[in-house]
Design an enzyme around this catalytic site. Structure first.
Site, PDB file in Angstrom:
ATOM      1  N   CYS A 384       0.832  -1.198   0.000  1.00 55.52           N
ATOM      2  CA  CYS A 384       0.000   0.000   0.000  1.00 55.52           C
ATOM      3  C   CYS A 384       0.876   1.262   0.000  1.00 55.52           C
ATOM      4  CB  CYS A 384      -1.005  -0.046   1.141  1.00 55.52           C
ATOM      5  SG  CYS A 384      -2.492   0.888   0.747  1.00 55.52           S
ATOM      6  N   HIS A 510      -3.647  -5.221   0.321  1.00 58.66           N
ATOM      7  CA  HIS A 510      -3.095  -5.728   1.580  1.00 58.66           C
ATOM      8  C   HIS A 510      -3.117  -7.251   1.619  1.00 58.66           C
ATOM      9  CE1 HIS A 510      -2.853  -1.892   3.832  1.00 58.66           C
ATOM     10  NE2 HIS A 510      -3.774  -1.535   2.957  1.00 58.66           N
ATOM     11  N   GLU A 512      -1.511  -9.128   3.473  1.00 50.94           N
ATOM     12  CA  GLU A 512      -1.353  -9.636   4.847  1.00 50.94           C
ATOM     13  C   GLU A 512      -2.686 -10.007   5.495  1.00 50.94           C
ATOM     14  OE1 GLU A 512      -1.053  -6.523   3.878  1.00 50.94           O
ATOM     15  OE2 GLU A 512      -1.473  -5.059   5.450  1.00 50.94           O
TER      16      GLU A 512
END
Ligand code: GLN
Length: 534
Positions: A384, A510, A512
């Site tokens: 990001c 994202h 993650e």
């Protein structure tokens, strides 16, 4: 199954005892025994969601596939259960009051005084039941944030009391998590704080069914018996949760403690065979017996609080285990990096990740970090804002645009290589208005990202307002930084790579948030792989 069963998890004595991990571990065990389970978190603060909170307050803001900005515990739920959560899985006091007040303004309660009981508690109960509407789940576990006795959590506790009363003890149970501290001066484990916190629950009309005692040292049978007697719970319902080296061991500990069996017995549900948890054990084996070690620098501005990067840290654990590699994360404060020290500070790292973030603080250190990784062929992963920094650095140092910037930080730059998305320009409210949640992305087959995913269409979660400015697409491409992932509807650039580099990937989304124990995220897996220098 006819009816949904409810399990509430409350906490006593102190916060940070790990209610989220206990809830996720129990859910994992129930799932392994064949039940469909969802977990929900009730947060007592007045923000409508944690999206407007600084990460220093409660750690990272976790984003669900349906675009909800939520508490980081939902990340644990997904990582353990491997099923997506949604907006319904996280409720705050702000959201509850907002709906009640909206109803009041519409006139829905016309003539009535709107009160905590029954209007707020009814709304809380409605939202608890919403998670399993249509009987989607056999069991819903609801974790109540904070500690019993907090003024803020009283309406939640009262709602639990009402649900227990309405549904009966075989359909609704309460697990209370407390601390049994060890006093080194007297060499003793102390149960008094637990007794007191159970007393607080009792004052609020709730007798807990199960107690989970967090402790640094193993509890003797005597201690368990004493707690059982004083707190009015069965002896088998006193469960020890001793500190372990990784949160991923907790389900196995709870299995040994028979927490799942006690829960199922209390809920009058059949207890299938002891689950083998094969994949989970396999993961733990790899995690604990690494063949390699890498040190990866995580450069961000919230590093004082590792919870601010919780999902990234957990993704490294999943992808490390997948690669049989111990990943040591070196948390580096981007504000500490200067022209004079960045080379020395970053020297020796096997890989570098530049973290997501907002605003100008620490941005220069992040840009210097990208420069270091790019020039020294160090595996680089930008997430990001990290991807946006990679674009800015490339524009400045390769494309010769020294003033290139994101308009988030310098809105007067002549080279706005990162700019506000068109649909963001008219937005004034900060809460819940970013580009949020899952969006499609089409990958170029000739890319490191495609090599990682092994497919051309992916869906990843987003949380941003700014984007790569496609006016600059050609000049970037010509000079060696290429867009390899594009949103098929909006054409927004989702991934930038430098093909000539060992591993240089910047993603606007994202990854993650979607890494789990059973499905480590492919980009993290490949990044760690690239960091292992054999
Ligand atoms: N601040 C940047 C944006 O809004 C990046 C956001 C992020 O890193 N999550 O676009």
């Amino acid at each position: 199954m006819a009816d949904v069963k409810y399990i509430f998890v409350t906490g006593g004595v102190t916060s940070s005892l790990g209610k989220g991990i206990i809830s996720a571990s129990l859910a994992k065990l129930l799932q392994a025994r064949g039940y469909s389970v969802s977990i929900q978190k009730l947060d007592p603060y007045i923000n409508v969601d944690p999206g407007t909170l600084n990460p220093y307050e409660h750690g990272e803001c976790y984003v669900t596939l349906d675009g909800a900005e939520t508490d980081l515990d939902l990340g644990h739920y997904e990582r353990f259960l491997n099923i997506p959560t949604s907006q319904a899985n996280n409720i705050t006091t702000g959201r509850v009051y907002q709906s009640v007040i909206n109803k009041e303004r519409k006139g829905d309660y016309l003539g009535k005084t709107v009160q905590v009981i029954p209007h707020i508690t009814d709304e809380i109960k409605r939202r608890i039941k919403l998670v399993s509407s249509g009987n989607k789940f056999d069991i819903v576990i609801t974790e109540i944030g904070g500690t019993v006795g907090d003024i803020e959590s009283l309406p939640y506790i009262e709602s639990v009391r009402q649900m227990k009363w309405e549904l009966g003890s075989q359909n609704c149970i309460v697990i209370h998590l407390t601390l049994v501290p060890y006093l080194s001066a007297s060499g003793e484990l102390k149960t008094k704080p637990t007794q007191h916190s159970v007393k607080v629950l009792l004052e609020n009309g709730i007798q807990p069914d199960i107690l989970v005692l967090r402790t640094e040292r193993n509890l003797t049978g005597d201690i368990k018996r004493k707690v059982a007697l004083f707190c009015n719970v069965e002896e088998e319902a006193v469960v020890e949760s001793v500190d372990v080296s990784t949160i991923y061991e907790v389900p196995l500990k709870m299995l040994d403690e028979k927490l799942d069996q006690t829960v199922l017995r209390k809920l009058a549900l059949p207890i299938a065979e002891r689950p083998p948890l094969t994949e989970w054990r396999e993961f733990l084996k790899k995690l604990k017996n690494p063949k390699h070690t890498v040190c990866i620098g995580l450069v961000g501005k919230y590093v004082e609080l590792p919870d601010a990067y919780k999902s990234i840290a957990e993704s490294f654990i999943h992808s490390g285990a997948e690669n049989e590699c111990e990943v040591i994360v070196d948390y580096i404060h981007s504000e500490d990096l200067t022209e004079h020290n960045y080379v020395e500070r970053l020297n020796g790292l096997n890989g570098i990740l530049v973290a997501p973030g907002f605003g100008s603080r620490g941005i220069d250190g992040k840009i210097l970090t990208v420069k270091y990784a790019r020039e020294n062929n160090i595996p680089f992963f930008g997430i990001c804002l990290g991807m946006q920094c990679a674009v800015i650095e490339f524009a400045r140092n390769v494309l010769n645009m020294p003033d290139a910037h994101s308009t988030e930080i310098n809105h007067k730059t002549k080279n706005p290589v990162i700019d506000l998305m068109e649909e963001q320009k008219s937005i004034i409210d900060k809460g819940g208005t970013m580009r949020l949640g899952g969006y499609k992305c089409i990958l170029d087959k000739n890319s490191k990202s495609y090599a990682a995913y092994g497919k051309t269409e992916i869906v990843e979660r987003h949380r941003h307002r700014f984007e790569f400015n496609d006016k600059y697409l050609d000049i970037f491409k010509k000079n060696g930084m290429v867009p390899v992932g594009i949103n098929p509807e909006s054409n927004l650039v989702e991934i930038m790579e430098i093909p000539d580099h060992k591993w240089f990937v910047g993603v606007q989304f994202h990854p993650e948030y979607s890494s789990t124990v059973i499905n480590p995220h492919p980009l993290f897996v490949q990044f760690v792989k690239a960091c292992i220098t054999v």
